[in-house]
Design a protein around this motif. Structure first.
Motif, mmCIF file in Angstrom:
data_model
loop_
_atom_site.group_PDB
_atom_site.id
_atom_site.type_symbol
_atom_site.label_atom_id
_atom_site.label_comp_id
_atom_site.label_asym_id
_atom_site.label_seq_id
_atom_site.Cartn_x
_atom_site.Cartn_y
_atom_site.Cartn_z
ATOM 1 N N GLY A 162 12.580 73.238 -49.212
ATOM 2 C CA GLY A 162 12.735 73.095 -47.771
ATOM 3 C C GLY A 162 12.613 71.688 -47.250
ATOM 4 N N THR A 163 12.169 70.736 -48.095
ATOM 5 C CA THR A 163 11.990 69.369 -47.603
ATOM 6 C C THR A 163 13.319 68.668 -47.348
ATOM 7 O OG1 THR A 163 11.792 68.568 -49.892
ATOM 8 C CG2 THR A 163 9.747 69.089 -48.714
ATOM 9 N N SER A 164 14.365 69.085 -48.041
ATOM 10 C CA SER A 164 15.709 68.567 -47.790
ATOM 11 C C SER A 164 16.670 69.715 -48.038
ATOM 12 C CB SER A 164 16.015 67.384 -48.716
ATOM 13 O OG SER A 164 17.255 66.814 -48.383
ATOM 14 N N GLN A 165 17.421 70.114 -47.008
ATOM 15 C CA GLN A 165 18.253 71.319 -47.085
ATOM 16 C C GLN A 165 19.734 70.981 -46.921
ATOM 17 O OE1 GLN A 165 16.598 74.714 -44.847
ATOM 18 N NE2 GLN A 165 14.785 73.478 -44.469
ATOM 19 N N PRO A 166 20.615 71.795 -47.490
ATOM 20 C CA PRO A 166 22.066 71.510 -47.432
ATOM 21 C C PRO A 166 22.668 71.891 -46.078
ATOM 22 C CG PRO A 166 21.689 73.510 -48.678
ATOM 23 C CD PRO A 166 20.325 72.957 -48.366
ATOM 24 N N PHE A 167 22.092 71.363 -45.010
ATOM 25 C CA PHE A 167 22.520 71.692 -43.649
ATOM 26 C C PHE A 167 23.999 71.365 -43.432
ATOM 27 C CE2 PHE A 167 23.149 70.214 -39.243
ATOM 28 C CZ PHE A 167 22.739 71.322 -38.521
ATOM 29 N N TYR A 168 24.438 70.204 -43.929
ATOM 30 C CA TYR A 168 25.794 69.745 -43.634
ATOM 31 C C TYR A 168 26.857 70.373 -44.526
ATOM 32 C CZ TYR A 168 23.485 66.355 -40.648
ATOM 33 O OH TYR A 168 22.726 65.782 -39.649
ATOM 34 N N LEU A 169 26.454 71.143 -45.508
ATOM 35 C CA LEU A 169 27.435 71.847 -46.339
ATOM 36 C C LEU A 169 28.324 72.742 -45.484
ATOM 37 C CD1 LEU A 169 28.432 72.569 -49.241
ATOM 38 C CD2 LEU A 169 26.727 74.403 -49.230
ATOM 39 N N ALA A 170 27.739 73.397 -44.497
ATOM 40 C CA ALA A 170 28.484 74.342 -43.660
ATOM 41 C C ALA A 170 29.552 73.660 -42.818
ATOM 42 C CB ALA A 170 27.508 75.093 -42.746
ATOM 43 N N TYR A 171 29.465 72.342 -42.661
ATOM 44 C CA TYR A 171 30.413 71.631 -41.799
ATOM 45 C C TYR A 171 31.672 71.191 -42.535
ATOM 46 C CZ TYR A 171 26.755 71.711 -38.318
ATOM 47 O OH TYR A 171 25.804 72.143 -37.417
ATOM 48 N N GLN A 172 31.865 71.669 -43.752
ATOM 49 C CA GLN A 172 33.102 71.369 -44.470
ATOM 50 C C GLN A 172 34.209 72.372 -44.156
ATOM 51 O OE1 GLN A 172 31.778 71.233 -48.597
ATOM 52 N NE2 GLN A 172 31.387 69.039 -48.440
ATOM 53 N N GLY A 173 33.858 73.440 -43.445
ATOM 54 C CA GLY A 173 34.863 74.420 -43.045
ATOM 55 C C GLY A 173 35.291 75.353 -44.153
ATOM 56 N N LEU A 174 34.457 75.531 -45.174
ATOM 57 C CA LEU A 174 34.819 76.340 -46.342
ATOM 58 C C LEU A 174 33.788 77.442 -46.569
ATOM 59 C CD1 LEU A 174 35.764 73.325 -48.644
ATOM 60 C CD2 LEU A 174 37.367 74.857 -47.481
ATOM 61 N N ASN A 175 34.168 78.421 -47.378
ATOM 62 C CA ASN A 175 33.263 79.523 -47.707
ATOM 63 C C ASN A 175 32.229 79.025 -48.716
ATOM 64 O OD1 ASN A 175 31.976 81.831 -48.589
ATOM 65 N ND2 ASN A 175 33.825 83.059 -48.723
ATOM 66 N N ASP A 176 30.975 79.048 -48.327
ATOM 67 C CA ASP A 176 29.898 78.485 -49.152
ATOM 68 C C ASP A 176 29.057 79.550 -49.846
ATOM 69 O OD1 ASP A 176 30.581 75.873 -48.244
ATOM 70 O OD2 ASP A 176 29.474 76.264 -46.390
ATOM 71 N N ARG A 177 29.514 80.781 -49.876
ATOM 72 C CA ARG A 177 28.677 81.858 -50.399
ATOM 73 C C ARG A 177 28.208 81.561 -51.825
ATOM 74 N NH1 ARG A 177 29.554 88.428 -50.820
ATOM 75 N NH2 ARG A 177 28.037 88.726 -52.492
ATOM 76 N N HIS A 178 29.102 81.165 -52.703
ATOM 77 C CA HIS A 178 28.721 80.957 -54.107
ATOM 78 C C HIS A 178 27.687 79.839 -54.225
ATOM 79 C CE1 HIS A 178 28.898 80.525 -58.420
ATOM 80 N NE2 HIS A 178 29.263 79.259 -58.299
ATOM 81 N N LEU A 179 27.940 78.716 -53.549
ATOM 82 C CA LEU A 179 27.011 77.592 -53.630
ATOM 83 C C LEU A 179 25.662 77.948 -53.015
ATOM 84 C CD1 LEU A 179 29.398 74.622 -52.737
ATOM 85 C CD2 LEU A 179 28.380 75.133 -54.973
ATOM 86 N N GLN A 180 25.675 78.653 -51.895
ATOM 87 C CA GLN A 180 24.423 79.039 -51.261
ATOM 88 C C GLN A 180 23.636 80.022 -52.125
ATOM 89 O OE1 GLN A 180 23.657 76.697 -49.022
ATOM 90 N NE2 GLN A 180 23.040 78.221 -47.494
ATOM 91 N N GLN A 181 24.346 80.886 -52.827
ATOM 92 C CA GLN A 181 23.666 81.845 -53.708
ATOM 93 C C GLN A 181 23.012 81.125 -54.880
ATOM 94 O OE1 GLN A 181 26.185 85.074 -55.084
ATOM 95 N NE2 GLN A 181 24.427 86.451 -55.089
ATOM 96 N N GLN A 182 23.714 80.139 -55.443
ATOM 97 C CA GLN A 182 23.125 79.334 -56.524
ATOM 98 C C GLN A 182 21.870 78.617 -56.038
ATOM 99 O OE1 GLN A 182 26.436 76.820 -58.080
ATOM 100 N NE2 GLN A 182 25.318 76.986 -59.993
ATOM 101 N N TYR A 183 22.001 77.985 -54.893
ATOM 102 C CA TYR A 183 20.875 77.253 -54.302
ATOM 103 C C TYR A 183 19.728 78.204 -53.990
ATOM 104 C CZ TYR A 183 18.347 74.752 -50.549
ATOM 105 O OH TYR A 183 17.383 74.192 -49.748
ATOM 106 N N GLY A 184 20.053 79.368 -53.404
ATOM 107 C CA GLY A 184 19.033 80.345 -53.044
ATOM 108 C C GLY A 184 18.274 80.867 -54.250
#
Length: 687
Positions: free
Chosen positions: A268-290
């Protein structure tokens, strides 16, 4: 006299050996002979603290102060007691430390006192005063690295990023192995968009201390810039992020459970906040990160790694619903969606618990506190938050957003309630296996929404929220105040500039070449000029391709306070929605001024907020089918005053449909009841 001195020395030695009972017995024997012996009273207070008898320690320090009103040590110890041992007694600590400083302490004591005073100010949210205290530390001892480090932390909290960077650099110059300072320096450089420099700082921190995990998360998220110079950079950054994420996944899979427990400090100290601003489906990357961060948190807190049993509902018992947020204050997350839900949910059926995990209290906090049956706030450890939430035996726990609060994310990685949900405070799937449902808007979601989420999507009706317009009186400003003329057509482009993707920059010059008197009003990035400069240069290139000078059409306003922002909004002719990540809070607030709104919905929910608002109002003629249509609609609104006025009047007549919509709240109530297993029984509706 010699016997008394020997007895005192014996008591002190017993204390140092850890023999607290013997030390206390000896001390009390001395007090029988000399009830006002300051050293023994101080020793007894220290023993009381060791035994966690904080009230007794406080009483002893107060007794010493009565005997010796100008005693610096007692005031300092009392301040330490309030600061380090009590919760939320920051003001008492501040007063004690300030008293020390009025008693003309030595430079050494003044140095220590200002340092602790700064910490007390930080804890109480008085950041300006904390900065002043730490500046005193650096003045008393300019060559103490921790003083500059603490000053950097306070300056960063006050959004004085350039000054904070300078403070961290000074701390590093005084102590070359100061890996925490390198890490925090990286955080600030990243916040300004200077990702290459940030990564370099993180690498230095990791080279000094390889097991300090925070710089690894900082390096991961620095692969995603705040803003992009061109389309190609989006693909490259996404590839870099994916590769580095896999490195971290492998690291944690190969680590022992003990190592993962240590690494959990970084979650939580540094989160991929700006990933969502690429306009793409991030489900796979978010699941890996999660999966990676959940594994760390479960290794650290195995007692909260499995969902608790769902508490059975007794007859007439209310469903207990908790909400964890760092934004129970003037913030879009409070306005959308939290406030409308908690103020309108049926309190005869639901008991509400609020957990304000990173408090920045203001007038809205008082409103929030009154909206819950139980409202907890204050600086607490993660374990204390877990224990509090666990003791409330919730049926449902809701996290309105993931992506902005470190404590909320850490708590969300655990299982503190049998049913856990998130929503679109940051409209992105959490990727967390611990989150069961995603509360979303039926009008905002595309038909195939499920493919975008790791959670089960709950499509609440309409906008999914209860929204009431702000009771706000704008500060009146003129067009000349923002560098425009009365006959200019003002296109309000008020979104954060990182919402604007390079592939859509051409919409502005294409509108401008048909409307020579058009002006596009943007808002500067809040954390330094680096991000703004990149967007400014992109616009310059894009306008130049059409033989136009961007400076003749684009106006950049500084960040404004709410009422000034409202005054600027009122000057606009047309609200030009950002493509890819649509406005929501800003769109809703623009309704106050009846602005015609042009939007181009995209495939993801976060690109369809304004679409839903316009559909609620029955105004679909300004919803574009594609980019050419978007440009065409904007040009017509800018050129045709009567058409613009007709759309504005439709907004004025129909915006009430957006406001105070109870249907989503009732649907939320029914969903919560079904999920918990309570029979739904609405008179006149269901039996």
């Amino acid at each position: 006299m010699l016997v008394l001195k020997d007895s005192i020395n014996t008591a002190i030695q017993e204390y140092k050996r850890g023999n607290l009972v013997e030390a206390q017995t000896r001390s009390e024997e001395i007090l029988e002979k000399d009830p006002h012996h300051i050293d023994i009273l101080m020793l007894l207070a220290a023993i009381a603290q060791k035994k966690c008898q904080f009230d007794r320690a406080e009483s002893l320090y107060r007794q010493i102060i009565e005997i010796q009103p100008d005693g610096i040590m007692a005031y300092g110890a009392l301040g330490d007691l309030y600061l380090l041992r009590y919760q939320n007694r920051w003001q008492d600590a501040i007063e004690a430390y300030q008293k020390v400083l009025t008693l003309n302490p030595s430079p050494k004591i003044a140095l220590i006192t200002h340092n602790y005073l700064g910490k007390a100010f930080i804890e109480s949210g008085k950041i300006k005063q904390a900065i002043a205290a730490y500046q005193q530390v650096t003045q008393i001892q300019p060559n103490i690295s921790i003083g500059h480090y603490n000053l950097g932390n306070a300056l960063a909290k006050d959004q004085q990023f350039d000054e904070a960077i300078e403070a961290y650099q000074k701390a590093i110059s005084l102590r070359e192995d100061y890996y925490e300072a390198y890490s925090n320096l990286g955080n600030l450089l990243k916040a300004q968009g200077r990702c290459t420099e940030a990564i370099a700082a993180y690498k230095k921190a990791m080279a000094i201390e390889p097991n300090f995990e925070r710089p690894r998360f900082g390096t991961l998220t620095s692969q995603i810039p705040i803003i992009y110079q061109n389309i190609e950079e989006i693909e490259a950054s996404r590839k870099n992020y994916s590769q580095y994420l896999q490195v971290l996944v492998d690291r944690y899979q190969n680590a022992t459970s003990e190592e993962r427990a240590i690494y959990a400090d970084a979650v939580g100290t540094s989160q991929p906040f700006y990933l969502a601003y690429q306009g793409l489906n991030d489900r796979h990357l978010q699941q890996q990160y999660g999966q990676a961060i959940v594994s760390l948190m479960h290794s650290r807190y195995p007692q909260w790694s499995q969902p608790p049993m769902l508490p059975p509902l007794q007859t007439n018992e209310k469903i207990r619903v908790g909400i964890v947020s760092a934004f129970f204050h003037s913030h879009s997350n409070w306005k959308i969606p939290i406030q409308g839900w908690v103020e309108n949910i049926d309190r005869s059926r639901f008991e509400l618990f609020g957990y304000y995990c990173e408090p920045k209290p203001d007038i809205h906090t008082k409103i929030a506190a009154r909206s819950f049956d139980q409202f907890e706030m204050g600086q607490r450890s993660l374990e204390q938050w877990c224990q509090q939430i666990e003791s409330d035996r919730l049926h449902v726990l809701i996290f309105p957003e993931f992506g902005m609060s470190s404590i909320a994310l850490q708590l969300g990685c655990l299982r503190l309630a049998p049913i856990q949900m998130t929503s679109w405070g940051h409209p992105q799937t959490s990727g967390l296996s611990t989150i069961d449902y995603y509360l979303s808007s039926d009008l905002m979601e595309p038909e195939n929404a499920a493919k975008n989420y790791t959670e089960d999507v709950v499509r609440l009706p309409n906008l999914s929220i209860f929204y009431a317009p702000l009771k706000l009186k704008p500060i009146q400003i003129s067009r000349s105040d923002i560098g425009t003329k009365d006959d200019d057509i003002l296109f309000w482009c008020c979104q954060s500039i990182y919402k604007y993707l390079p592939q859509d920059d051409d919409v502005f010059p294409k509108i401008a070449r048909s409307l020579p008197n058009s002006k596009f009003i943007f808002i500067q990035h809040s954390r330094g000029k680096y991000v703004t400069d990149i967007f400014y240069e992109r616009l310059r290139r894009s306008f130049a391709q059409f033989g136009l000078d961007s400076t003749q059409y684009c106006v950049f306003l500084p960040r404004m306070k709410t009422r000034v922002f409202a005054g600027a909004s009122a000057l606009a002719d047309v609200f030009l929605d950002s493509i890819g990540w649509s406005g929501c809070n800003s769109t809703l607030e623009s309704l106050d001024y009846n602005l015609p709104i042009v939007t181009l919905p995209r495939d993801l929910m976060r690109g369809r907020h304004t679409l839903a608002v316009l559909k609620m109002m029955g105004i679909e003629e300004t919803i574009a089918a594609d980019k050419d249509d978007y440009i065409k609609i904007a040009i017509r609104l800018g050129r045709d005053f009567k058409y613009r006025q007709a759309i504005s009047e439709k907004v004025a007549v129909n915006k009430h449909r957006v406001y105070r919509d109870l249907e989503p709240v009732r649907a939320l109530e029914d969903f919560l009841a079904r999920t918990v297993g309570q029979k739904i029984d609405r008179p006149g509706e269901r039996r």
